[in-house]
Design a protein around this motif. Structure first.
Motif, PDB file in Angstrom:
ATOM      1  N   ALA A  14       0.827  -1.155  -0.111  1.00 35.07           N
ATOM      2  CA  ALA A  14      -0.071   0.075  -0.082  1.00 35.07           C
ATOM      3  C   ALA A  14       0.814   1.310  -0.069  1.00 35.07           C
ATOM      4  O   ALA A  14       0.492   2.248  -0.597  1.00 35.07           O
ATOM      5  CB  ALA A  14      -0.928  -0.034   1.233  1.00 35.07           C
ATOM      6  N   PHE A  15       2.006   1.262   0.896  1.00 32.87           N
ATOM      7  CA  PHE A  15       2.882   2.420   0.934  1.00 32.87           C
ATOM      8  C   PHE A  15       3.325   2.721  -0.530  1.00 32.87           C
ATOM      9  O   PHE A  15       3.303   3.847  -1.029  1.00 32.87           O
ATOM     10  CB  PHE A  15       3.954   2.005   1.780  1.00 32.87           C
ATOM     11  N   THR A  16       3.787   1.756  -1.306  1.00 36.77           N
ATOM     12  CA  THR A  16       4.238   1.851  -2.517  1.00 36.77           C
ATOM     13  C   THR A  16       3.417   2.429  -3.529  1.00 36.77           C
ATOM     14  O   THR A  16       3.676   3.158  -4.280  1.00 36.77           O
ATOM     15  CB  THR A  16       4.948   0.502  -3.090  1.00 36.77           C
ATOM     16  N   LEU A  17       2.034   1.930  -3.420  1.00 35.86           N
ATOM     17  CA  LEU A  17       1.236   2.250  -4.432  1.00 35.86           C
ATOM     18  C   LEU A  17       0.766   3.767  -4.193  1.00 35.86           C
ATOM     19  O   LEU A  17       0.423   4.410  -5.005  1.00 35.86           O
ATOM     20  CB  LEU A  17      -0.047   1.627  -4.334  1.00 35.86           C
ATOM     21  N   SER A  18       0.714   4.312  -2.736  1.00 37.51           N
ATOM     22  CA  SER A  18       0.609   5.698  -2.414  1.00 37.51           C
ATOM     23  C   SER A  18       1.508   6.485  -3.045  1.00 37.51           C
ATOM     24  O   SER A  18       1.086   7.453  -3.633  1.00 37.51           O
ATOM     25  CB  SER A  18       0.521   5.865  -0.999  1.00 37.51           C
ATOM     26  N   TRP A  19       2.749   6.067  -2.839  1.00 43.86           N
ATOM     27  CA  TRP A  19       3.865   7.088  -3.530  1.00 43.86           C
ATOM     28  C   TRP A  19       3.896   7.213  -4.986  1.00 43.86           C
ATOM     29  O   TRP A  19       3.837   8.433  -5.728  1.00 43.86           O
ATOM     30  CB  TRP A  19       5.132   6.386  -3.315  1.00 43.86           C
TER      31      TRP A  19
ATOM     32  N   PHE B  35       9.107  -1.444 -11.169  1.00 44.72           N
ATOM     33  CA  PHE B  35       7.586  -1.596 -10.952  1.00 44.72           C
ATOM     34  C   PHE B  35       7.344  -0.590  -9.467  1.00 44.72           C
ATOM     35  O   PHE B  35       6.295  -0.252  -9.354  1.00 44.72           O
ATOM     36  CB  PHE B  35       7.301  -2.844 -10.558  1.00 44.72           C
ATOM     37  N   ILE B  36       8.417  -0.693  -8.912  1.00 46.50           N
ATOM     38  CA  ILE B  36       8.535   0.083  -7.474  1.00 46.50           C
ATOM     39  C   ILE B  36       8.554   1.491  -7.501  1.00 46.50           C
ATOM     40  O   ILE B  36       7.474   2.350  -6.943  1.00 46.50           O
ATOM     41  CB  ILE B  36       9.569  -0.446  -6.474  1.00 46.50           C
ATOM     42  N   ILE B  37       9.424   2.117  -8.176  1.00 47.73           N
ATOM     43  CA  ILE B  37       9.678   3.372  -8.420  1.00 47.73           C
ATOM     44  C   ILE B  37       8.538   4.024  -8.845  1.00 47.73           C
ATOM     45  O   ILE B  37       7.861   3.890 -10.064  1.00 47.73           O
ATOM     46  CB  ILE B  37      10.859   3.740  -9.382  1.00 47.73           C
ATOM     47  N   PRO B  38       7.903   5.253  -8.340  1.00 44.84           N
ATOM     48  CA  PRO B  38       6.659   5.909  -8.979  1.00 44.84           C
ATOM     49  C   PRO B  38       6.843   6.246 -10.541  1.00 44.84           C
ATOM     50  O   PRO B  38       8.083   6.682 -10.987  1.00 44.84           O
ATOM     51  CB  PRO B  38       6.954   7.247  -8.290  1.00 44.84           C
ATOM     52  N   THR B  39       6.041   5.908 -11.178  1.00 46.18           N
ATOM     53  CA  THR B  39       5.841   5.653 -12.833  1.00 46.18           C
ATOM     54  C   THR B  39       6.338   7.073 -13.010  1.00 46.18           C
ATOM     55  O   THR B  39       6.749   7.083 -13.997  1.00 46.18           O
ATOM     56  CB  THR B  39       4.447   5.471 -13.213  1.00 46.18           C
ATOM     57  N   VAL B  40       5.808   8.013 -12.520  1.00 44.53           N
ATOM     58  CA  VAL B  40       5.812   9.433 -13.206  1.00 44.53           C
ATOM     59  C   VAL B  40       7.565   9.727 -13.243  1.00 44.53           C
ATOM     60  O   VAL B  40       8.022  10.163 -14.221  1.00 44.53           O
ATOM     61  CB  VAL B  40       5.416  10.662 -12.296  1.00 44.53           C
TER      62      VAL B  40
ATOM     63  N   ASN C 129       5.795   0.918 -20.891  1.00 45.88           N
ATOM     64  CA  ASN C 129       4.874   0.035 -20.210  1.00 45.88           C
ATOM     65  C   ASN C 129       5.157  -1.355 -19.856  1.00 45.88           C
ATOM     66  O   ASN C 129       5.354  -1.828 -18.750  1.00 45.88           O
ATOM     67  CB  ASN C 129       3.489   0.201 -20.888  1.00 45.88           C
ATOM     68  N   VAL C 130       5.594  -1.893 -21.181  1.00 44.56           N
ATOM     69  CA  VAL C 130       6.257  -3.330 -20.894  1.00 44.56           C
ATOM     70  C   VAL C 130       7.628  -3.352 -19.838  1.00 44.56           C
ATOM     71  O   VAL C 130       7.598  -4.188 -19.100  1.00 44.56           O
ATOM     72  CB  VAL C 130       6.939  -4.021 -22.147  1.00 44.56           C
ATOM     73  N   TRP C 131       8.423  -2.177 -20.050  1.00 47.78           N
ATOM     74  CA  TRP C 131       9.488  -2.305 -18.883  1.00 47.78           C
ATOM     75  C   TRP C 131       9.058  -2.283 -17.559  1.00 47.78           C
ATOM     76  O   TRP C 131       9.677  -2.786 -16.774  1.00 47.78           O
ATOM     77  CB  TRP C 131      10.323  -0.966 -19.591  1.00 47.78           C
ATOM     78  N   ARG C 132       7.909  -1.406 -17.395  1.00 50.61           N
ATOM     79  CA  ARG C 132       7.534  -1.392 -16.137  1.00 50.61           C
ATOM     80  C   ARG C 132       6.810  -2.486 -15.627  1.00 50.61           C
ATOM     81  O   ARG C 132       6.969  -2.829 -14.571  1.00 50.61           O
ATOM     82  CB  ARG C 132       6.494  -0.021 -16.009  1.00 50.61           C
ATOM     83  N   GLY C 133       6.225  -3.418 -16.562  1.00 52.83           N
ATOM     84  CA  GLY C 133       5.222  -4.058 -16.092  1.00 52.83           C
ATOM     85  C   GLY C 133       6.024  -5.825 -15.824  1.00 52.83           C
ATOM     86  O   GLY C 133       5.567  -6.609 -15.297  1.00 52.83           O
TER      87      GLY C 133
END
Lengths: 283, 434, 290
Positions: free
Chosen positions: A209-214, C109-114, C162-166
């Protein structure tokens, strides 16, 4: 193990694995190099004779300094951290008890409610943000962190619920039944027996959840406007892409440093994150 | 009743928690006695710096207010206005481009008192200023500035292909561009969805061929022989002479491309030239001379119907939800007082032309001949929706980039007839409310 | 009182139901209502029935966005599945540094997409792209590749990111699935004479199917409603060539201020998504019952 000739191992394993790692991690390396590259090198076109993409001979911290002193980056980090923690706590609270109810208790609408919670996940954010803006305006939480802390759980709770459902299902019912035979109430059995065992699952759900919020962007973009209220993703995109003057240096610095908290939290809890992710998939 | 209690409960608990949070947070912008002003990130950064460091603190002292300036990317102003209006809270003074004030008129405070006073005192507004900010009855916003758009070009490169004076007609420009693209220096022009460079090119280009969206009576006349000619010419012109990456450019890409020497000419405000003045050592020509000595400006070339221009226009709207309308009005009056506006105007170095005629006499215009074409930008510019009025419908067409897209589609391969038909239909939908 | 399962269940579910009702169900109904009016920013408008919907179905940009969304979702899912599965199979072996690799590859996948998309935008920049440099140095190209300026290439670019991220998400989830498959089954099949490919197709794949379907379901839901990636990378351009439902809804609703039309566009997304999801759930149920 791959038996047989060494070259086979190279061809079928090391080479593909290496390529995957390179492809997946190169953008982060690029972020890093750009962050420390001085402006004069940064703006050479790709067919310029001196274009050297993979390293720089004059690393500089000017972009990082620019980012930290000239923008409200520190404030954004604080905002995002606060919002993520608060939203995670709320979602965990709701998700854990809801997951328990749906996984363990028999009641008439269990299946229906489970499906309903699932359906809410499908509703697109772009449909909701205008009506939500009205609600947020009526409650006067527009342009405050509360606009996000109360709306993020809408997509975090379904996740937490499923995760916990899957987790609770793996805890043997006998444990509770023994406790109740010994005189505990259903409530006590849940609180003192089941939940402590479920702590790893709760941690997994929390990290996820924490990661999704960020990672959330649309609601933050629409509900926040003052610069000192913004979260990192919104702040970096809206305030570092400016006018005609070139800001790719601080932009990459912002992207890099903005990723650090999530990466750190994640690194301490990799196992939990992975379990969480796969648990939600299996559940 | 339950709803009322719930709201109060949320308010109290929220307020309590907010109090705790406030001790950790930066000061909030919107308080009594402050004015929150949002404008674009100026393409002449020195002006924003001047505002922040000198002008606004002075205003604060003189008026007893705190003026909080926020700058955002130009393309983000419109989404911000919508969010602010919908959530009922946000900046007090919003900078708006071109005829956008017509779109948000319902949420604006009638600012005729301030606007009329400024116009009267300074020799009157240019016609385009009025049509963009006045709906016929009242002023919806106060005109701020006109960003003149001219073609910035590399003098030496054009001389090399035989043009000692900038091409006068589109055909000549095409020919010059073709030769220059062959040498690796194409023309750079955006046809993307960006508020400045794209419409200020596509609209006057259309007009110079005789095409228009509507006639004086408001009938949609886009689908015409003249429009078709302009589209056909553009298709060939693009392929032969332009940097084809321009389809994805925003307002900053052409600046970067010009300054790094990849394009020979582009329609822009004066920011390219001003940037080379700011950093003469960073921007050099191939022979090592400072690039500022190789840049000249020219209006857009002439088409069969004449020479036209459309300039990005800026005004400030006072929002109806603002809690400090009095303070905001006081600030506007103060800011437009020539004593105070003068410093800002000079820092712009001619990038922005003030909206009133008295400023044409300012001595700054005589200092740098390269900037001379920009002085009369206000007089020559027309507004979107020509030949009809620059009203809400014209604003909608502008904000949907229909005219720009007509050209973009054609250069991407759509048949010119189809592109024109498509655009005509889209414009009709807006004007006729289909 | 809390002893009765029903009562306890009720109280446990109240917080969740309250939040979801207030912030999803109620706005959803308001959103549907909004799409049936002609509201624009600052003006509430009045009921106009289905006119917004006929208007957008007539809108060629909407049709493009709809097509794009389906293509985008379909193509990226296929690639993510194939590459994710391959990576999962590779990770299923024992090798030195496995724990590190498993941790690092999840980063996209973890790092904020933006933030990660910004890095890609910089890598694709028409004037400064590192990919152009690479291909030029390898003599594959002679002039610039217009990653984000050419409509087809732009679609390919957003799909690449998108593929890279997923891929990491697919890989790790499928890896977990692989690890639940009893190795004895493979041995038995090998003894019976099956080669590697046959073993995969007849043993691994059927057992992996349930996990695969769930992963694909999640991924489709997220990809269909994707906003951030396209917003940052192309903004829907060039000339509307890469718009998806979500980005077009944002541009019309918030950008142009035509709130009701924006709502209509978003709502148009919902039935399509619902259909896809229902089909998948049905399929999963079938697979599980086999």
């Amino acid at each position: 193990m791959i038996e047989g000739a060494k070259w086979k191992k190279w061809l079928w394993f090391y080479l593909p694995m290496g390529m995957f790692i390179l492809a997946l991690l190169f953008p982060f390396y690029w972020m890093l190099v750009t962050t420390v590259r001085p402006d004069s090198e940064l703006y050479r076109p790709w067919n310029h004779p001196l274009y050297s993409p993979f390293w720089t001979s004059h690393p500089t911290l000017e972009h990082v300094k620019n980012l930290l002193y000239e923008t409200l980056f520190g404030v954004w980090m604080w905002n995002t951290m606060f919002i993520a923690l608060a939203a995670t706590l709320i979602s965990l609270f709701c998700g854990v008890i809801a997951g328990y109810a749906l996984a363990r208790l028999k009641f008439r609408y269990a299946g229906l409610l489970g499906t309903a919670i699932f359906i809410t996940y499908l509703v697109p954010q772009t449909l909701l943000f205008i009506p939500l803006a009205d609600i947020i305006r009526d409650y006067r939480i527009g342009d405050t962190p509360w606009a996000l802390i109360l709306t993020y759980p809408t997509f975090l709770i379904p996740f937490c619920t499923w995760l916990m459902m899957g987790y609770f299902k793996t805890i043997p019912k006998e444990l509770e039944e023994c406790a109740r035979i010994d005189g505990a109430t259903r409530w006590q059995a849940m609180l003192y027996i089941v939940f402590p065992i479920a702590v790893p699952g709760i941690l997994s759900a929390g990290i996820f959840a924490f990661t999704l919020s960020w990672n959330e962007f649309i609601y933050a973009l629409v509900f926040l406007s003052s610069p000192e209220q913004k979260t990192v993703p919104v702040g970096v995109v809206s305030e570092l892409i400016r006018g005609d003057v070139f800001f790719w240096g601080p932009l990459m610095a912002g992207a890099l440093i903005g990723s650090v908290p999530v990466a750190i939290v994640y690194s301490f809890f990799v196992e939990y994150y992975v379990t969480g992710m796969t648990g939600s998939v299996k559940g | 009743m339950a709803e009322f209690d719930r709201r109060k409960f949320l308010q109290y608990s929220g307020a309590g928690l907010a109090g705790i949070l406030a001790s950790h947070q930066a000061p909030v912008f919107a308080q009594a006695g402050t004015v929150h002003w949002i404008k674009w990130n100026d393409f002449v950064p020195a002006s924003d710096e001047l505002l922040r460091k000198t002008i606004l603190p002075e205003a604060g002292k003189a008026l007893g207010l705190k003026i909080n300036l926020e700058t955002v990317n130009g393309n983000d102003l419109q989404p911000r206005v919508t969010s602010a209006i919908q959530s009922g809270t946000g900046p007090d003074l919003f900078m708006l481009f071109n005829n956008h004030p017509h779109l948000y008129a319902a949420s604006a405070v009638n600012i005729s008192d301030v606007a009329e006073a400024i116009g009267k005192a300074q020799g009157g507004y240019y016609k385009l200023c009025r049509s963009n900010t006045n709906d016929g009855n009242k002023f919806m916003s106060v005109p701020w500035a006109i960003i003149g758009g001219m073609i910035a070009y590399r003098k030496s490169w054009f001389e090399e292909v035989g043009y000692s004076k900038f091409p006068e007609t589109w055909q000549q420009y095409h020919e010059a561009g073709k030769k220059l693209k062959a040498k690796g220096h194409p023309i750079g022009q955006t046809l993307g969805h960006t508020f400045g460079d794209a419409p200020t090119f596509s609209y006057p280009y259309l007009w110079s061929w005789g095409g228009k969206e509507v006639d004086e009576k408001g009938k949609v006349v886009l689908d015409s022989k003249q429009t078709l000619e302009s589209v056909k010419f553009m298709t060939a012109f693009w392929k032969d002479a332009h940097d084809e990456g321009g389809l994805a450019w925003d307002d900053t890409n052409n600046n970067r491309a010009f300054l790094s020497g990849t394009i020979c000419a582009t329609l822009n405000g004066a920011s390219i030239y001003i940037e080379t003045l700011r950093k003469p050592d960073q921007y050099k020509t191939d022979s090592g001379a400072p690039m500022k000595t190789d840049i000249l400006h020219s209006p857009l070339p002439e088409g069969p119907a004449g020479r036209f221009g459309m300039h990005t226009f800026q005004s400030h709207m006072l929002m109806a939800y603002s809690k400090n309308q009095k303070g905001a009005k006081e600030f506007l009056k103060w800011m437009h007082d020539p004593k105070n506006f003068d410093a800002w105007f000079v820092s712009q170095k001619g990038f922005a032309t003030p909206p009133t005629q008295v400023w044409e006499k300012h001595k700054m215009w005589n200092e740098d001949p390269v900037m001379a074409p920009y002085k009369v930008a206000g007089r020559l510019g027309l507004t979107p929706g020509y030949a009809g009025p620059a009203n809400r419908k014209a604003a909608e067409v502008l904000t949907k980039y229909i005219i720009t897209d007509m050209y973009a589609k054609a250069v991407q391969g759509m048949a010119p007839e189809a592109a024109v038909k498509w655009a005509h239909e889209e414009v009709s939908k807006v004007y006729n409310g289909a | 009182m809390l002893e009765r399962e029903g009562a306890l269940a009720f109280w446990l579910l109240v917080p969740t139901l309250a939040l979801l009702t207030l912030f999803i169900a109620y706005p959803f109904v308001r959103g549907v209502w909004l799409s049936l009016t002609n509201a624009v920013v600052g003006e509430p408008g009045h009921f106009i029935g289905l006119r917004n919907f006929t208007k957008i179905f007539d809108d060629s940009i909407f049709r493009t966005a709809a097509l794009n969304t389906f293509v985008y979702t379909g193509v990226t899912t296929v690639f993510k599945l194939a590459l994710g599965l391959w990576l999962a199979l590779l990770l299923n072996r024992h090798f030195r540094g496995k724990a590190w690799v498993r941790a690092f590859i999840l980063l996209p996948f973890i790092i904020p997409t933006v933030l990660s998309t910004l890095a890609w935008k910089w890598m694709f920049d028409p004037t400064f792209s590192v990919f152009n440099w690479l291909f030029w140095k390898l003599s594959i190209i002679n002039s610039r590749i217009n990653w984000l300026g050419d409509p087809e290439l732009a679609m390919a670019s957003i799909m690449t990111v998108n593929v890279w991220r997923g891929v990491p998400f697919y890989a790790i989830s499928l890896l977990a699935g692989l690890q639940t498959i009893n190795p004895d089954l493979h041995e038995a099949a090998a003894i019976d004479g099956a080669n590697r490919w046959q073993r995969f197709w007849h043993v691994t794949w059927p057992l992996l199917l349930p996990v695969t379907m769930v992963v694909v379901l999640f991924s489709i839901i997220q990809t269909f409603a994707d906003f951030q990636l396209v917003y940052v990378l192309t903004g829907g351009g060039p000339a509307n060539a890469t718009h998806l439902f979500a980005t077009y809804a944002y541009q019309i609703g918030i950008g142009t201020g035509l709130l009701s039309e924006g709502a209509a566009i978003s709502l148009a997304m919902f039935p399509a998504l619902l259909l896809v999801v229902v089909f998948q759930l049905w399929y999963i149920r079938r697979v599980e019952n086999r």
